[in-house]
Structures are given as C-alpha cells and as structure tokens.
Design a protein around this motif. Structure first.
Motif, PDB file in Angstrom:
ATOM      1  N   LEU A   1      -5.788  23.984 -23.848  1.00 54.36           N
ATOM      2  CA  LEU A   1      -4.937  23.610 -22.728  1.00 54.36           C
ATOM      3  C   LEU A   1      -5.289  22.196 -22.293  1.00 54.36           C
ATOM      4  O   LEU A   1      -6.442  21.898 -21.945  1.00 54.36           O
ATOM      5  CB  LEU A   1      -5.120  24.587 -21.563  1.00 54.36           C
ATOM      6  N   ASP A   2      -4.311  21.291 -22.327  1.00 48.50           N
ATOM      7  CA  ASP A   2      -4.489  19.897 -21.929  1.00 48.50           C
ATOM      8  C   ASP A   2      -3.858  19.714 -20.559  1.00 48.50           C
ATOM      9  O   ASP A   2      -2.628  19.670 -20.421  1.00 48.50           O
ATOM     10  CB  ASP A   2      -3.846  18.972 -22.960  1.00 48.50           C
ATOM     11  N   LEU A   3      -4.690  19.593 -19.535  1.00 52.51           N
ATOM     12  CA  LEU A   3      -4.179  19.474 -18.171  1.00 52.51           C
ATOM     13  C   LEU A   3      -3.578  18.098 -17.901  1.00 52.51           C
ATOM     14  O   LEU A   3      -2.801  17.939 -16.957  1.00 52.51           O
ATOM     15  CB  LEU A   3      -5.312  19.750 -17.168  1.00 52.51           C
ATOM     16  N   VAL A   4      -3.928  17.102 -18.734  1.00 52.40           N
ATOM     17  CA  VAL A   4      -3.374  15.759 -18.530  1.00 52.40           C
ATOM     18  C   VAL A   4      -1.906  15.729 -18.931  1.00 52.40           C
ATOM     19  O   VAL A   4      -1.033  15.278 -18.186  1.00 52.40           O
ATOM     20  CB  VAL A   4      -4.182  14.716 -19.314  1.00 52.40           C
ATOM     21  N   SER A   5      -1.609  16.217 -20.156  1.00 54.00           N
ATOM     22  CA  SER A   5      -0.225  16.247 -20.631  1.00 54.00           C
ATOM     23  C   SER A   5       0.529  17.487 -20.185  1.00 54.00           C
ATOM     24  O   SER A   5       1.726  17.612 -20.428  1.00 54.00           O
ATOM     25  CB  SER A   5      -0.197  16.148 -22.159  1.00 54.00           C
ATOM     26  N   ARG A   6      -0.221  18.432 -19.569  1.00 54.90           N
ATOM     27  CA  ARG A   6       0.367  19.686 -19.098  1.00 54.90           C
ATOM     28  C   ARG A   6       1.020  20.470 -20.235  1.00 54.90           C
ATOM     29  O   ARG A   6       2.102  21.025 -20.102  1.00 54.90           O
ATOM     30  CB  ARG A   6       1.381  19.419 -17.981  1.00 54.90           C
ATOM     31  N   THR A   7       0.345  20.473 -21.350  1.00 58.36           N
ATOM     32  CA  THR A   7       0.795  21.255 -22.502  1.00 58.36           C
ATOM     33  C   THR A   7      -0.391  22.012 -23.078  1.00 58.36           C
ATOM     34  O   THR A   7      -1.554  21.688 -22.814  1.00 58.36           O
ATOM     35  CB  THR A   7       1.395  20.351 -23.595  1.00 58.36           C
ATOM     36  N   ALA A   8      -0.081  23.021 -23.852  1.00 59.16           N
ATOM     37  CA  ALA A   8      -1.100  23.795 -24.561  1.00 59.16           C
ATOM     38  C   ALA A   8      -0.870  23.639 -26.055  1.00 59.16           C
ATOM     39  O   ALA A   8       0.260  23.769 -26.537  1.00 59.16           O
ATOM     40  CB  ALA A   8      -1.042  25.262 -24.156  1.00 59.16           C
TER      41      ALA A   8
ATOM     42  N   ASN B   1      19.091  23.179 -26.082  1.00 57.91           N
ATOM     43  CA  ASN B   1      18.143  22.322 -25.376  1.00 57.91           C
ATOM     44  C   ASN B   1      17.099  21.797 -26.344  1.00 57.91           C
ATOM     45  O   ASN B   1      16.463  22.571 -27.067  1.00 57.91           O
ATOM     46  CB  ASN B   1      17.453  23.109 -24.251  1.00 57.91           C
ATOM     47  N   LEU B   2      16.925  20.488 -26.337  1.00 57.74           N
ATOM     48  CA  LEU B   2      15.879  19.868 -27.142  1.00 57.74           C
ATOM     49  C   LEU B   2      14.568  19.894 -26.366  1.00 57.74           C
ATOM     50  O   LEU B   2      14.567  19.907 -25.134  1.00 57.74           O
ATOM     51  CB  LEU B   2      16.259  18.431 -27.481  1.00 57.74           C
ATOM     52  N   PRO B   3      13.420  19.896 -27.054  1.00 61.52           N
ATOM     53  CA  PRO B   3      12.128  19.879 -26.351  1.00 61.52           C
ATOM     54  C   PRO B   3      11.944  18.580 -25.570  1.00 61.52           C
ATOM     55  O   PRO B   3      12.589  17.566 -25.865  1.00 61.52           O
ATOM     56  CB  PRO B   3      11.106  20.013 -27.490  1.00 61.52           C
ATOM     57  N   PRO B   4      11.044  18.575 -24.588  1.00 60.77           N
ATOM     58  CA  PRO B   4      10.906  17.407 -23.703  1.00 60.77           C
ATOM     59  C   PRO B   4      10.548  16.112 -24.409  1.00 60.77           C
ATOM     60  O   PRO B   4      10.955  15.041 -23.977  1.00 60.77           O
ATOM     61  CB  PRO B   4       9.784  17.846 -22.748  1.00 60.77           C
ATOM     62  N   ASN B   5       9.778  16.164 -25.493  1.00 60.13           N
ATOM     63  CA  ASN B   5       9.329  14.942 -26.147  1.00 60.13           C
ATOM     64  C   ASN B   5      10.248  14.479 -27.271  1.00 60.13           C
ATOM     65  O   ASN B   5       9.908  13.575 -28.027  1.00 60.13           O
ATOM     66  CB  ASN B   5       7.923  15.140 -26.712  1.00 60.13           C
TER      67      ASN B   5
END
Length: 702
Positions: A665-672, A553-557
């Motif tokens: 923690l970036d709640l906009v991109s939903r990543t840390a 599995n490749l990462p989402p981006n």
C-alpha cells in the motif's frame, strides 16, 4: 516638407493599386443559398413543421443488471515473467560466433535440395584451425522466439577448444589402433603358447620353449591391458576437451516446457570475457506475475486474502492488414461506401477511392481546397454517392459508380462566406444528407429529386423551427431511423434534432458539460445509443430520452479519449482514439449482462502520428471481404481486420484463480500494488500460453 508630402502621396497611390489588384475593395457577398439569421425572428412552432421525414420507432433498450452487492474491482496491470534465467559467458574469452541453434550438415543438405525451404539455415564465420577451415550451420534465433529446455542459444568461437577436441579424438584413434594390435598380439601369443605346450606334452618340445612362449603370451596380455587403459585415458581426455568445448555453447536450463528469449544482450560479433554479464535472457511463460495497481479504497477487500478468482482481459496488439500512401498531405476524413470501397479526403485537395484488394489508388477526385468532411450513401440507398465538404465552404456530390471526372453537383459556399464545411452525413435511406459548418450552422439537403441533385431542404434557423443552434463549429453529424439528427459541436454540446418535412426542432435540451476532446461522437445505426464524452469516460445515452444506460471508464492514469469514438453497424463494437503512440482501441460495447472491454489494440507502424479519422465497413455480406475498419493518420490510410464474434466472445478468460504474492500500500500515490501469480499453460491454439509477457491486462475481481 514638400518632398515628404510627395513621397507620402506616392505611397498611398501604390498601396491603393495593390489593394485593387487583390480585390480588397470588393464587398463580400453571401451565397444565394445563405439565409441570414435575425435574432428577433420568430421561431416557427413545431406543430407547423409537418410530418416526420422518415418516421420510425425507437428500439427497446435492455437496462444493465446489477451483479452482486458491490461493484467489481478493476485493476490495470502488466504480465511479467515469474522466472527469468540470465545466461552468461562461461569461457575465458571469445567472440560470439552466432546467435542461434546449430544444425547438422545433413539437415542443411536436405533443406538445400528441397523445392521449398520453410526455415533457412545460415553458415557461420570460418573457424580457423590452421590448415583446416570449419563452418557451422545454424538456425537464427530472435527475441520473443520460443525455445526448449537445454536448447542451444548461441555459440562462442570455439577455435582452441575445437582444436583440442580434434587432437584428443586423434589420440583416441591412435590408442584404439594400438589396443587392437595388442589384442591381436595377445591372441597370437596365446596360440603360440598352446602349440608349445602341446608339443611339450607329446615329448616333441622342450620345457624351455614352452616357458618362453608362456612368458611372451603374458607380456602381450599385459601390453593389451596397458593399451586398453591408454584408450580409456584418451577417451577421458577427449571427454574433458568436449566438456570444455560445450562451455562455448549457451543453453537454456529453465525447468519448463515453454520459454522464450526475452533479450539478446550480446549479438554476433561481440567479444566476451569470462562471466561477461548476461549474454541472453530467457523467460518462462508457464507462470506469470500480473502486477497491478488498485485504488486504496479497494485495498481492504483483498488485503487479507491469499487467493481470488477473477476475469482477465488481455491486450492483443493487431497490425494493419494493409496501408496506403496516396495523399501528399495529411488525411482528414475517411468513409466506406456501400460497395466496400474506401474513400479518403486530405489537405492536398483530393479525395481518393481505394479498393481493399488493390495496392494503388482506384480513383481520384480533385477539389479547389482542402477536404474536411466525407460521407457515403448507406447500404439501403438507391445510388452509390459521396458528399464532400471543403475548407473553402464548397460542397461536392460525386457518383462513385460513374467514370465521370465532374461531380453530380457543386454548391458554392452554401453555409455562407468564409464558412468551412466541417461535417456531413447521409440519412439511413440516402434520400437526404446534412451538412454542418464551422460557424455552428446546419443545413438539410435532398440528395436527388426530379433529376436535380443537392437541392436544399431547409436550414436550421428560427424560420424552420430551430430556436437556438450551436454556437461553434459542428464536429459530427449522425442520422437515426427515427427522423433524428444528432450533432456534436466545438461548443462542448451534443444536440438531438427532430426532422420534419418543413423544418427541424430540438428534441429536448442540449446536452452540455462535455469535457472531452472527442470530435466525432458515434450513434448506433438503429438509433438506440449516442456517445457522450467526459474525459476518461464515454457514456452511452439513450437517443430517445437521453438517460445514461452504459459507460466505459478508463483508469485514472490513462490517456483520455480523443478525436473519435464510433460504433460499428450492429453496435457491438466501438472504435476509439487517444491511446499512446497513435493507436486505436477496439471495444466490445457494454450490454445488459456485462461490462464493456477492450478486445484489440490497433497499432500502426508510425508511432508519432495521431489518429485523425476512422470508419467501420457497412453491414454488407461479402464472400471475399471480412468486416473491417479504416483509419487515417498522417498521409496514410490503414485497413484493420475486425475480430469475429467468436473471437470477441472468447477474448476474456473467465474464473481464473489468482494467487496473491505481493501486497504493498503506497499512501503517497494512494494506490495499492498487488502481484498475482497466474498459470499460463500452453495449448494447441496458444503454444506459448494465453498471456504474453510484457503485455497489459485488465483484471476484474468480482
């Protein structure tokens, strides 16, 4: 009105004449081997198709084992330097004389007299001191090159400062000469005083003569002290001038053994002013900061931790071992023959044969139209043959060992009129080969029988057991040793066919819902696995029962898999396309004990070309040829050296202690965003450390 009718009639006559010249009145005729499929035709039952073509047992697949209570956290990050030094200009103004390290003239003379110079030295521009011209020799430095602490990085033209140093050195020499003379004078004065004092004591000399000699001695003694201090003052002045001269030298001051030049901002010839912002940037590599992003649902696992232990998988870029440019149009397909010769097909209607040890085309086969598909007989085959499918639908069979310029066989449009042959494949023993067409049709052929070549065995039609074929063009075909043929098509399906003596039939239902763009999906040589693409996921399915065993599995981006995903002959490696800048990714395939991971990134020189095709070399023992892979991009063929099993095994760094420096923690991109401090000590094998600054890494946290 009459004239109009005459003009219309003449136009009709002319149009008919043109159409007749272009054979537009002829009715297309199917080839003699074309078998029209009647949808109402009854399908021959499997029981009447005879025995398997080449029966074999499926190997036993070891299922993956669960590790721990939860899946690991997989983060894709970049290694950045932890400490960076920006070296500015320290003088009032000046021009960059050179970027490099100055060397002594003696070293240059020794290197110039040597039979082999391992490192060339370069002369700088002349430093004009009026009646004297000075040239400095230096060793050039480049970005990414390692440097030592306090090593010279560049030199600003020291014309005035060097002149001042030379002036001060002359004054030191003059003062030292005067001091030497005063020492001799003081010594002579003492001698004369001693002589006058001795005469006075003996009554042979006067007191006035003795006192005069004493006064002269003391004056000379004071003069020696004065001249000695003049020497010290001259030395101080020279040291000050030397310090000012040293300010023209740019040096690294980071307190680490391993540093590299990150960026050269001002090349040679650039005019600088005092404190001109950043001439050279130097970075330490002994400690790096791995900055990675993880999905927010995994953040809670490590948010309260200061240290973790992880496995790091570095990204290693590999340049091609060799590249060939022998085609006049884009390369469409490549294959490797049993004798390790490389075969490539192109839109320029040619097939080129390349020797891995030669820089030129070894052989060239001409065709009537663009070449679309190529396959070579495997290692176990009796003959060294190559089958070629073309855009005009013609099929060609060539003998790679013969010097003949004509093919062993040429079949005109075996799949029917206006059907391009888009895929070809040989059976494991080379006795059969299969062809796929742009209309979704598949045909099986006998390679050689009774001196005849490319005789049709049967088409995949209801009469020969196939109830339903592909609805769109075939993109790849692969045989397995268990009398199976795996076909992928543009209708987004993957099908497995059982091959019998008198026909073929589907082995289970078609595998649908492929949402990727991988045209060539690989199958393991032993028949264990076949690949199934779904965007950023590659599934390893069992050929025997089509259950999923592994996945990558490749990462989402990241960019999804594209064009191809093929397996090495032993199934331990996988080559995929779809990476940015026309790069290929080489993976260690998953096993029952471990996940799959990327071991190399193959990077061609041209970054704007997408990968069109690729192939692995067969498992042939060769003393002078290491296992390799080939690929085609644009009009070029690239040869890639494969890592050894030991290099694959040692690629990952296990149980690396990481100190967590930042957690955002970036709640906009939903990543840390996590920053890990990583020790990167140098070693004999990796003098700059195991990790490279600026390279991506994969961090796996159990």
């Amino acid at each position: 009105m009459r004239n109009i009718l005459i003009v219309i009639a003449l136009a009709i006559v002319i149009a008919c004449g043109i159409a007749w010249q272009l054979d537009m009145f002829k009715t297309p005729m199917p080839s003699v081997t074309d078998t029209p499929v009647d949808s109402r035709e009854q399908t021959t039952p499997e029981s009447q198709l005879g025995g398997f073509l080449f029966p074999g047992e499926f190997p036993k697949i070891a299922l993956p084992k669960l590790r721990g209570t939860r899946d690991p956290i997989v983060a894709i990050g970049v290694m950045n330097p932890f400490e960076v030094e920006e070296v500015p200009c320290r003088v009032q103004n000046g021009t960059v004389l050179f970027v490099g390290e100055q060397v002594d003239d003696a070293a240059v003379m020794v290197a110039g007299s040597a039979a082999f110079i391992t490192e060339p030295y370069y002369p700088s521009q002349e430093i004009d001191l009026g009646d004297q011209k000075i040239v400095k020799f230096y060793r050039r430095l480049y970005e990414g090159q390692p440097v030592r602490q306090n090593q010279m990085l560049a030199l600003i033209n020291p014309q005035k400062a060097l002149g001042a140093v030379l002036e001060k050195e002359a004054k030191v020499k003059a003062a030292e000469a005067e001091h030497i003379a005063s020492i001799a004078g003081k010594k002579e004065g003492r001698t004369r005083y001693d002589r006058a004092d001795d005469l006075y004591k003996k009554g042979a000399g006067s007191k006035e003569d003795r006192d005069g000699a004493y006064l002269t001695w003391k004056k000379l003694e004071a003069e020696e002290v004065t001249n000695r201090e003049k020497v010290n003052l001259a030395i101080i002045d020279k040291n000050v001038a030397t310090a000012e001269l040293s300010m023209h030298e740019l040096r690294a001051t980071l307190q680490y053994k391993t540093c590299t030049i990150k960026t050269i901002h001002r090349p040679a010839g650039t005019y600088l002013k005092q404190l001109d912002p950043v001439v050279i940037t130097v970075q330490s590599l002994e400690r790096l900061l791995a900055e990675a992003s993880i999905e927010e649902q995994y953040y809670s696992r490590i948010k309260d931790k200061s240290r973790v232990v992880a496995t790091i998988e570095p990204t290693v870029l590999e340049a091609p071992t060799r590249e060939w440019h022998g085609h006049d149009a884009d390369v469409t397909c490549v294959a490797v023959a049993k004798d390790l010769m490389i075969v490539s097909g192109s839109e320029d209607r040619t097939v080129c044969v390349w020797n891995p040890h030669e820089a030129h085309v070894h052989r060239r086969f001409e065709h009537d139209d663009a070449v679309k598909a190529i396959a070579c007989t495997p290692v176990k085959a009796k003959r060294n043959l190559c089958v070629v499918g073309c855009a005009d639908g013609n099929l060609w069979l060539w003998d790679l060992d013969a010097d003949a310029t004509t093919p062993l066989a040429k079949l005109d449009k075996p799949h029917g009129y206006d059907v391009t042959i888009t895929a070809v494949a040989f059976s494991p023993n080379g006795d059969f080969f299969a062809t796929g067409g742009s209309d979704g049709s598949i045909r099986l052929w006998v390679t050689e029988a009774d001196g005849k070549y490319a005789e049709e065995k049967y088409p995949f039609t209801p009469k020969y057991g196939v109830a339903q074929a592909h609805e769109e063009g075939i993109s790849s075909l692969h045989f397995t040793p268990q009398s199976r043929l795996v076909s992928a098509a543009r209708d987004k399906t993957l099908r497995v066919w059982k091959l019998y003596e008198k026909g073929a039939c589907a082995d289970g239902h078609a595998l649908r819902n492929r949402d990727g763009n991988v045209r060539n999906l690989g199958v393991s040589e032993d028949g264990s696995y076949m690949l199934f693409d779904q965007g950023r996921t590659l599934k390893f399915l069992s050929v025997e029962n089509r259950t999923m065993v592994h996945s990558i599995n490749l990462p989402p981006n990241s960019v999804p898999f594209d064009t191809l995903a093929i397996l090495s002959p032993d199934g331990s490696l996988m080559l995929t396309a779809g990476a940015p800048e026309g790069r290929l990714q080489l993976w260690r395939t998953p096993t029952a004990d471990d996940r799959g991971f990327e071991v190399r990134t193959f990077a061609p020189r041209e970054r704007d070309r997408t990968v069109a095709c690729a192939a692995f070399s067969p498992s042939v023992a060769s003393a002078d040829m290491h296992p390799f892979a080939v690929s085609g991009s644009g009009q070029k063929i690239f040869l890639w050296s494969l890592p050894t099993p030991e290099e694959v095994r040692d690629h990952r760094i296990i149980d690396v202690p990481l100190t967590i420096k930042t957690q955002v923690l970036d709640l906009v991109s939903r990543t840390a965003r996590i920053g890990f401090e990583v020790a990167n000590p140098p070693s004999e094998r990796y003098p700059n450390g195991r990790f490279e600054a600026g390279r991506p890494v994969t961090i796996v946290i159990p």
